[in-house]
Design an enzyme around this catalytic site. Structure first.
Site, short mmCIF file in Angstrom:
data_model
loop_
_atom_site.label_atom_id
_atom_site.label_comp_id
_atom_site.label_asym_id
_atom_site.label_seq_id
_atom_site.Cartn_x
_atom_site.Cartn_y
_atom_site.Cartn_z
N GLY A 14 0.63 5.34 3.72
CA GLY A 14 0.01 5.74 2.45
C GLY A 14 -1.49 5.53 2.53
O GLY A 14 -1.95 4.53 3.06
N ARG A 75 3.33 10.63 7.76
CA ARG A 75 4.48 9.92 8.32
C ARG A 75 4.82 10.63 9.63
O ARG A 75 4.58 11.83 9.78
CB ARG A 75 5.68 9.99 7.38
CG ARG A 75 5.38 9.66 5.93
CD ARG A 75 5.44 8.18 5.65
NE ARG A 75 4.86 7.91 4.32
CZ ARG A 75 4.56 6.69 3.90
NH1 ARG A 75 4.75 5.65 4.66
NH2 ARG A 75 4.05 6.49 2.70
N ASP A 106 2.20 -2.14 6.34
CA ASP A 106 3.36 -2.72 6.99
C ASP A 106 3.97 -1.84 8.10
O ASP A 106 4.02 -2.23 9.27
CB ASP A 106 4.40 -2.86 5.88
CG ASP A 106 5.31 -4.01 6.13
OD1 ASP A 106 4.80 -5.07 6.51
OD2 ASP A 106 6.52 -3.81 5.98
N THR A 129 -3.83 -0.90 2.54
CA THR A 129 -2.75 -0.61 1.59
C THR A 129 -3.15 -1.14 0.23
O THR A 129 -3.73 -2.22 0.12
CB THR A 129 -1.41 -1.24 2.01
OG1 THR A 129 -0.53 -1.25 0.88
CG2 THR A 129 -1.59 -2.69 2.46
N ASP A 131 -1.18 -2.20 -1.96
CA ASP A 131 -0.20 -3.18 -2.45
C ASP A 131 -0.57 -4.63 -2.19
O ASP A 131 0.02 -5.53 -2.79
CB ASP A 131 1.17 -2.90 -1.82
CG ASP A 131 1.80 -1.63 -2.35
OD1 ASP A 131 1.27 -1.06 -3.33
OD2 ASP A 131 2.81 -1.19 -1.78
N ASP A 133 0.20 -6.47 0.26
CA ASP A 133 1.40 -7.21 0.67
C ASP A 133 1.42 -7.57 2.15
O ASP A 133 2.49 -7.74 2.72
CB ASP A 133 2.65 -6.40 0.30
CG ASP A 133 2.67 -5.03 0.95
OD1 ASP A 133 1.66 -4.64 1.57
OD2 ASP A 133 3.69 -4.34 0.84
N ARG A 175 6.01 -1.99 -4.49
CA ARG A 175 7.45 -1.96 -4.25
C ARG A 175 8.04 -3.37 -4.08
O ARG A 175 9.02 -3.72 -4.73
CB ARG A 175 7.70 -1.14 -2.98
CG ARG A 175 9.12 -0.72 -2.81
CD ARG A 175 9.28 0.59 -2.04
NE ARG A 175 10.66 1.05 -2.24
CZ ARG A 175 11.08 1.64 -3.34
NH1 ARG A 175 10.25 1.83 -4.35
NH2 ARG A 175 12.35 2.01 -3.45
#
Lengths: 326, 326, 326, 326
Positions: A14, A75, A106, A129, A131, A133, A175
């Protein structure tokens, strides 16, 4: 170890605001250090389909402020096969690329790790990212921008949220991680955040309704991390309808717009520092590490650690949010 | 006709950016003209429940830049009954309010018209709605801000829209009017707009897929007016899935955030001019008219005309959008 | 030590975005903790002139997003005299205020320290200044917002900076500290920053002209910290005119707009955490400390340390800027 | 008249937000209409130095949101000589360019007019200038964006303008035209505007001080058009110091940042419509006209009219500003 003369750079997974600032920093630091640079388009896919182009310092002029990624991203299923990775390796060799800088999340770093091990190929990862994370870095490239985007959206929604006893569920990305929801809630003065990290500990919706939401307040805004664990904004709204039928619930799903936009100062500086550090790391013969910044200092995080470890949320923030929403 | 000494002001219906600028302008122009001003909270509801407060020039200091409305707004069922309207009238009399300025959309002006006729009470309307669907004025208060908000959101989504053959349906407000969708599409460089005005003339989705969307383009963004007539973004995505299964569709619904935010220069100036004109109109013994601006000049539009007439979209814009999306 | 039942809060010195978020956090955390809160207007001046008002949780509703400070701020000469401070103390006693939270910069905390010592009065400081020049905290309230404001201005100026061999000097705030200039330069992709910290070490202008500025670049943007040490943008432009007459120089002084604006997520979260921590600190019987956040953890910094120590800039950033501006 | 098969496009003079949207619209409309398009870099200079490149629809992808101009712009002395213009003409012929679209202000259209007459060459002008000082069109490309930029800056400055009896002079662009100052003042809720159009009628500063500025207000913000006629913000501040020594005056000069930034919806739509109309005009055998939009309709304005006529300001706005600043 062979000397590195040419670095390839790609963005994967992403997209995130600040990726362009990172591309610029990697490119210019490499050229400053006497290396050649090649841009690889569409992530691992472009490695396989050979979309590779020499980059000069001008190729990255005037991109620091642009959202998205000039290298595109995609992707790529072929890269999960050893045939695909062999093609990628052959292309790298043909282009005389000696090392890669991979900017992504990730999944992208997982791919990098496999490839690096398989072909004994030097790769440095940058955490890109929204996120936040990834373990081992205080912040990821894109996170601060996404947080500000969310906050500005909630500011706008709050302008119109005036009626009585109305609950607004605003769904944000994340997520597996509640960073955006929790920090977004504090930043926007929302009443609560519902996040995956504590979903198994407590029924956050029940707690919200029973303790938190019966104030003199006219309206309540709750940020919800998009996650199968939280149920998402729609799932929660459905639960309210059946379990707490007295409440008037509205749902807003911020969606894709959270990924875009011109990066904030914080993300541009982070990306610039990390991009420069990626070249330093290669020259210091580091391999298979992600660049992180912890306590304002550059650190090298082995891929295995960055990917596998969960990054904990700061519990102090949960408590702060609770106290400030009275 | 009795002399007007005190003006009441209220905002009603959905809120719109610029309402505060209008409240400020009405208040200050009235005081400048020697009148007293009273602010009525929560629209017609506050008239009935007597939430009325004297306004001085300081009450409207530093609000021109704020989204929402400091007077709040609410839907009010009681005002649709003659008992409710009688209560409202009694409160107006008690507060010695001789005239009203009502800021709102279609429904609010309809209420104003009924009340004005019933009690022979002087009312001036200001067009406050992001939808721009009131006849007799080139623009309504809030429209330009909402248009810019939509454009900024689409700019962000475009940053991330890079994959192949992907359709993005972005749903924007405009129940009966395609102004936001059509102008938003031109402003954001979107490929198409699907709007209610031409829904019966042509199958816009079929046209889009069959003629328009098979270009060298990597992605297409289509703005869809939220409307039972268009089917909305979700409805269209469903149709694509069954009728054109080759396409990968994403949906984003901008939702409530379109109503909020600090107003643009255009909306603040529009609201300021209209607010000042409302007081002029009252002093010129105008009644039951909405203030409009057409061709940069203040006009008075009878409520009956403003409400009942459909405001046509500019067909030139449809053609411009088509030409620019190649 | 006497129990604290009522906390006074004030903002002092130059205003900074996020001060309102801090006021909100202090107020709500105090009320959450069972304390009363009183807002003091216009800084130390309001203490002396008795502009003090009880604050409930509603007093701080919907202010987290607002720039400036709802408590206003002012310079106050009387507070530098012991007579003035005695009046302030008397007013505090009369209002039954047992402790103060002071939000401000260097000068404000210096005043707080003197007062606290003189009357043995509990005071907690929060670092509120866009300059980020307080020792003991990674960031001050307002700094991140100012940095983003500067970056957005430079982004705009860069849009128009296309002609050949033209130098733009953009002056930013930071009397004694180059944080805004240096980080702003990295964030905006500027070619250089001229900052007070290294002014005695090297002639930054000479270095810039002789080494850095003779590239293939069409234009160069240099951020200059407003400071007697750097000479400011005007001083440097004058030097270029006489010492390097070949260059076409433009000057832009960003000025007051750097202090304003809605705070960023980062500043709102920082202010919220620090505000909550101020109440914790009081309840833990801390006195005469400034709240800081270092490495994402709350720390208590004695006033003496916060004020007197110079906060060093990160030299890595100077090197990063140099490498990325090729 | 010879058939037009290939259109050249250039931007000239000061850049303005929305120029890219115009370039995109001209390019795509031309291609849609079966014409070829060539982009000419650096305005008239690139005509002479032969910086000309074929444009396809992809050349203008993803530029609608960008400030500045991808075609660059420059002043060009050679074009004021007949030798220079002959070179330009020869290059046009060699590139088989049959017509030009010129986007720029006053000076650029003057150059276009001379060239068009001299060589009987078809030229269409688009009004691109933030000053809005071209006769025959309600708005120019860039004006709305500059107005919003000014407003946002004043919003920020107002956040910090709280002290007593302080005058802020904020200087905005508009050498001969007060549109930005006057409309910017209304939009930002400033207390007054000082503009060139009425400088000979009245001493605006005296009027401001004597009548307008002695209110209960804490601070006053005055927008000043940069102009030899008004004296500019610095000149006025100097006058205040000597003539009205009781006032504390601050000056802020917004400067170059007013030209930049991503264009507003209004400017993007205006530029898109005008760009499409330019091609229509050429196909309709129009020559030597500027495209305008009046009362929401495309009009053709002869160069001579657009350049020579003064565009009057709307006096109603002066009165509105006066009433709202009480």
């Amino acid at each position: 170890m062979a000397e590195i003369k040419c670095v390839g750079i790609l963005t994967s997974g992403g997209d995130a605001p600040g990726m362009n600032a990172a591309i610029r920093a990697v490119t210019r630091s490499a050229i400053y250090g006497g290396l050649r640079v090649k841009g690889i388009y569409r992530g691992y896919k472009g490695l396989i389909t050979d979309e590779i182009q020499e980059f000069k310092t001008q190729n990255v002029s005037n991109i620091i402020q642009a959202g998205g990624t000039i290298l595109k991203t995609a992707r790529c299923k072929e890269f999960t096969t050893s045939e695909g990775r062999q093609l990628a390796y052959d292309n790298l060799k043909r282009h005389e690329i000696d090392a890669l800088v991979v900017i992504g999340g990730d999944g992208s770093l997982t791919g990098a790790r496999i490839f690096a091990n398989e072909f004994n190929f030097p790769i440095i990862g940058l955490p890109g990212t929204i996120d936040n994370d990834l373990y081992g870095t205080d912040s990821t490239i894109g996170y601060d921008t996404a947080l500000n985007t969310i906050m500005e959206c909630v500011d706008k929604i709050r302008d119109t949220a005036t009626s009585h006893e109305r609950l607004f569920f605003i769904e944000v990305m994340g997520r597996d991680a509640g960073f955006l929801a929790l920090n977004g809630a504090i930043a926007s003065g929302a009443e609560a955040a519902i996040i995956p990290e504590i979903s198994t500990e407590v029924d956050q919706l029940a707690e919200l309704i029973e303790n938190g939401f019966r104030k003199s307040k006219n309206s309540s805004i709750v940020l919800v991390a998009e996650s199968p664990v939280t149920g998402g904004a729609m799932g929660l709204a459905q639960r309210v309808k059946t379990e707490y039928p007295g409440y008037d619930v509205r749902v807003s799903i911020l969606g894709h717009l959270q990924r875009g936009g011109s990066p904030t100062a914080c993300d541009r500086i982070l990306a610039s520092r990390m991009g420069a550090a990626a070249i330093d790391a290669l020259l210091e013969e580091q391999r298979n590490v992600m660049i992180g910044i912890r306590n304002d200092e550059i650190v090298y995080v082995p891929f295995s650690k960055a990917i596998k470890n969960d990054k904990p949320i700061n519990r102090e923030l949960l408590e702060t949010l609770r106290r400030l929403s009275i």
